[in-house]
Design a protein around this motif. Structure first.
Motif, PDB file in Angstrom:
ATOM      1  N   UNK A 248       0.817  -1.220   0.000  1.00 41.20           N
ATOM      2  CA  UNK A 248       0.000   0.000   0.000  1.00 41.20           C
ATOM      3  C   UNK A 248       0.850   1.269   0.000  1.00 41.20           C
ATOM      4  N   UNK A 249       0.389   2.286  -0.738  1.00 38.70           N
ATOM      5  CA  UNK A 249       1.116   3.557  -0.801  1.00 38.70           C
ATOM      6  C   UNK A 249       0.170   4.747  -0.636  1.00 38.70           C
ATOM      7  N   UNK A 250      -1.062   4.514  -0.147  1.00 37.38           N
ATOM      8  CA  UNK A 250      -2.068   5.574  -0.127  1.00 37.38           C
ATOM      9  C   UNK A 250      -1.588   6.853   0.555  1.00 37.38           C
ATOM     10  N   UNK A 251      -0.995   6.714   1.747  1.00 40.73           N
ATOM     11  CA  UNK A 251      -0.569   7.903   2.481  1.00 40.73           C
ATOM     12  C   UNK A 251       0.534   8.648   1.724  1.00 40.73           C
ATOM     13  N   UNK A 252       1.489   7.901   1.170  1.00 41.88           N
ATOM     14  CA  UNK A 252       2.604   8.532   0.465  1.00 41.88           C
ATOM     15  C   UNK A 252       2.167   9.165  -0.857  1.00 41.88           C
ATOM     16  N   UNK A 253       1.134   8.600  -1.477  1.00 44.55           N
ATOM     17  CA  UNK A 253       0.726   9.100  -2.788  1.00 44.55           C
ATOM     18  C   UNK A 253      -0.311  10.216  -2.706  1.00 44.55           C
ATOM     19  N   UNK A 254      -0.869  10.479  -1.515  1.00 39.20           N
ATOM     20  CA  UNK A 254      -1.899  11.521  -1.392  1.00 39.20           C
ATOM     21  C   UNK A 254      -1.443  12.879  -1.922  1.00 39.20           C
ATOM     22  N   UNK A 255      -0.196  13.326  -1.665  1.00 36.51           N
ATOM     23  CA  UNK A 255       0.207  14.639  -2.192  1.00 36.51           C
ATOM     24  C   UNK A 255       0.439  14.657  -3.703  1.00 36.51           C
ATOM     25  N   UNK A 256       0.449  13.467  -4.357  1.00 39.54           N
ATOM     26  CA  UNK A 256       0.825  13.415  -5.774  1.00 39.54           C
ATOM     27  C   UNK A 256      -0.037  12.425  -6.551  1.00 39.54           C
ATOM     28  N   UNK A 257      -1.335  12.689  -6.682  1.00 40.30           N
ATOM     29  CA  UNK A 257      -2.199  11.792  -7.457  1.00 40.30           C
ATOM     30  C   UNK A 257      -2.007  11.992  -8.955  1.00 40.30           C
ATOM     31  N   UNK A 258      -2.704  11.177  -9.726  1.00 44.80           N
ATOM     32  CA  UNK A 258      -2.708  11.301 -11.174  1.00 44.80           C
ATOM     33  C   UNK A 258      -4.009  11.958 -11.608  1.00 44.80           C
ATOM     34  N   UNK A 259      -3.944  12.852 -12.590  1.00 43.06           N
ATOM     35  CA  UNK A 259      -5.133  13.550 -13.053  1.00 43.06           C
ATOM     36  C   UNK A 259      -5.345  13.369 -14.541  1.00 43.06           C
ATOM     37  N   UNK A 260      -6.621  13.352 -14.935  1.00 38.38           N
ATOM     38  CA  UNK A 260      -7.000  13.326 -16.345  1.00 38.38           C
ATOM     39  C   UNK A 260      -7.963  14.475 -16.603  1.00 38.38           C
ATOM     40  N   UNK A 261      -7.846  15.095 -17.761  1.00 35.87           N
ATOM     41  CA  UNK A 261      -8.724  16.212 -18.099  1.00 35.87           C
ATOM     42  C   UNK A 261     -10.098  15.654 -18.479  1.00 35.87           C
ATOM     43  N   UNK A 262     -11.130  16.074 -17.750  1.00 35.03           N
ATOM     44  CA  UNK A 262     -12.497  15.627 -18.022  1.00 35.03           C
ATOM     45  C   UNK A 262     -13.268  16.632 -18.842  1.00 35.03           C
ATOM     46  N   UNK A 263     -12.914  17.908 -18.732  1.00 38.86           N
ATOM     47  CA  UNK A 263     -13.632  18.956 -19.450  1.00 38.86           C
ATOM     48  C   UNK A 263     -12.766  20.201 -19.505  1.00 38.86           C
ATOM     49  N   UNK A 264     -13.174  21.128 -20.338  1.00 34.58           N
ATOM     50  CA  UNK A 264     -12.459  22.394 -20.496  1.00 34.58           C
ATOM     51  C   UNK A 264     -13.468  23.525 -20.329  1.00 34.58           C
ATOM     52  N   UNK A 265     -13.202  24.419 -19.391  1.00 33.44           N
ATOM     53  CA  UNK A 265     -14.112  25.532 -19.125  1.00 33.44           C
ATOM     54  C   UNK A 265     -13.401  26.830 -19.486  1.00 33.44           C
ATOM     55  N   UNK A 266     -13.777  27.390 -20.601  1.00 33.83           N
ATOM     56  CA  UNK A 266     -13.189  28.650 -21.069  1.00 33.83           C
ATOM     57  C   UNK A 266     -11.657  28.596 -21.052  1.00 33.83           C
ATOM     58  N   UNK A 267     -11.138  27.480 -21.551  1.00 33.35           N
ATOM     59  CA  UNK A 267      -9.703  27.308 -21.654  1.00 33.35           C
ATOM     60  C   UNK A 267      -9.022  26.785 -20.413  1.00 33.35           C
ATOM     61  N   UNK A 268      -9.785  26.566 -19.333  1.00 29.96           N
ATOM     62  CA  UNK A 268      -9.219  26.041 -18.093  1.00 29.96           C
ATOM     63  C   UNK A 268      -9.544  24.550 -17.994  1.00 29.96           C
TER      64      UNK A 268
END
Length: 394
Positions: A248-268
């Motif tokens: 398990x690495x949950x505690x260590x990985x909390x500050x550095x998750x992986x993200x995927x873009x789900x939508x774009x709001x006015x370029x953000x």
């Protein structure tokens, strides 16, 4: 429409139910049609729900177990015997129904059957609700959302959180009107008479580091950019995660998750996050969300300050989406990731205060979950980790 919150730290489930019901009745002036209920695993007992049904005639109940405590406009609540919180909805001009279905026949089918039962309980069969509140165990949230959408379409916001426990041991439960359940999709169909606003965000920002998933299996990343996933993630986190040490690495990985873009709001870009949970013996990474080959993932980063402030900001955005001044908010619900809560636990009173500041004098209930669901843009319903989902009424 009138809302009221209540909480209890009583050790006995029936005592907790009596305290909740007495408080809700006093604040609402009558029994609510719907109670959204979250409790730590210590109080997840049928007596809790039975006690509410006995005192609140005709009530529908939806919710589940929360990690480490609950949060209301009175603050962050935890105790040696657990904690329970409730938000009561009194809305004679609205309609509310709760439905549940076990996952053994498939999560997609469970989601479809649960929402059909919820619509029947609301006496609104074949109608489309304004929104859906959901609770299900961690593991197949995306399929539950697909099932709900197969009945009501993809444009209705689906908001909620996955049930949680204290030690990630699987001791989580879901609450429906009649019973405490295990391994069920539980949903509430809401037809409120008031306006509502919803927001779904995280307290993390992209670091600029990206990679493409080149091998994956459900919730397991095998390779990133054709290299072992754990090896890549270890390099991205400057060795904070040891690729050679499986577990398990949950505690260590909390500050550095992986993200995927789900939508774009006015370029953000709007990101949905995945929390790396475990390093496998073969150098793979297990997540709390589904992942697909070809997905572009961003290494995200967040600080304790950003996690503390985010809940209030998301509530503020939910009110803005509803189109009213935050001072006119009737109340709301907040789902805050259990992993984030554990990361900033000593500052949870501050989190509660910032949420209260975002909707002054309004009642609210917050739960700490092992998966968050929400609508990002145009009812783009998603499941994510380490996120905040907020629903407000005004």
């Amino acid at each position: 429409m009138k809302l009221a919150s209540a909480f209890s730290l009583a050790a006995a489930p029936r005592d907790a139910a009596a305290a909740l019901a007495e408080d809700l009745l006093a604040k609402l002036g009558g029994p609510p049609q719907l109670v959204v209920l979250y409790a730590t695993q210590h109080l997840a007992h049928d007596d809790l729900l039975a006690g509410l049904r006995e005192r609140l005639a005709g009530v529908q109940i939806v919710g589940g177990t929360s990690c480490g405590g609950v949060m209301t406009d009175a603050g962050f609540h935890c105790g040696p015997d657990g904690a329970v919180g409730a938000l009561g909805v009194l809305d004679p001009q609205g309609a509310y129904g709760v439905g549940a279905c076990g996952l053994e026949g498939g999560a997609r089918q469970a989601g479809a059957e649960a929402i059909s039962r919820a619509l029947a309980a609301a006496d609104r069969e074949f109608e489309t609700p304004a929104l859906v509140w959901c609770c299900q165990p961690p593991g197949e949230e995306e399929a539950v959302i697909e099932g709900v959408q197969s009945v009501i379409g993809a444009r209705t916001p689906i908001i909620g959180g996955s049930s949680a426990d204290e030690t990630i041991a699987g001791d989580w439960s879901e609450f429906a009107t009649e019973a405490v359940l295990h391994g069920h999709a539980v949903v509430a169909a809401l037809f409120p008479s008031a306006q509502y606003g919803a927001a779904f965000q995280s307290g993390y920002a992209p670091s600029g580091v990206t990679g493409v998933i080149t091998r994956a299996n459900d919730r397991q990343i095998i390779e990133i950019d054709h290299r072992p996933a754990a090896e890549v993630y270890s390099a991205w986190t400057d060795g904070r995660i040891n690729a050679a040490a499986s577990g398990p690495i949950l505690a260590k990985s909390t500050p550095a998750p992986l993200g995927r873009v789900a939508a774009d709001v006015q370029g953000v870009p709007m990101f949905v996050l995945s929390h790396p949970a475990m390093v496998g013996t073969g150098g793979d990474l297990s997540l709390f969300t589904d992942i697909r080959e070809g997905d572009l993932v961003h290494l995200m980063h967040g600080s304790p300050d950003s996690l503390v402030k985010r809940a209030g900001l998301v509530v503020d955005d939910a009110c803005a989406m509803g189109g009213w001044r935050r001072e006119d908010t009737l109340g709301g619900l907040v789902i805050y990731c259990g992993g984030c809560m554990l990361h900033v636990r000593e500052r949870m009173d501050e989190v509660a205060a910032l949420v209260r500041e975002a909707m002054p004098k309004a009642p609210f209930l917050g739960a700490f979950t092992f998966g968050e669901q929400g609508a990002i843009v145009d009812s783009c319903n998603r499941h994510g980790n380490l996120m905040v989902s907020a629903l407000t009424f005004g």
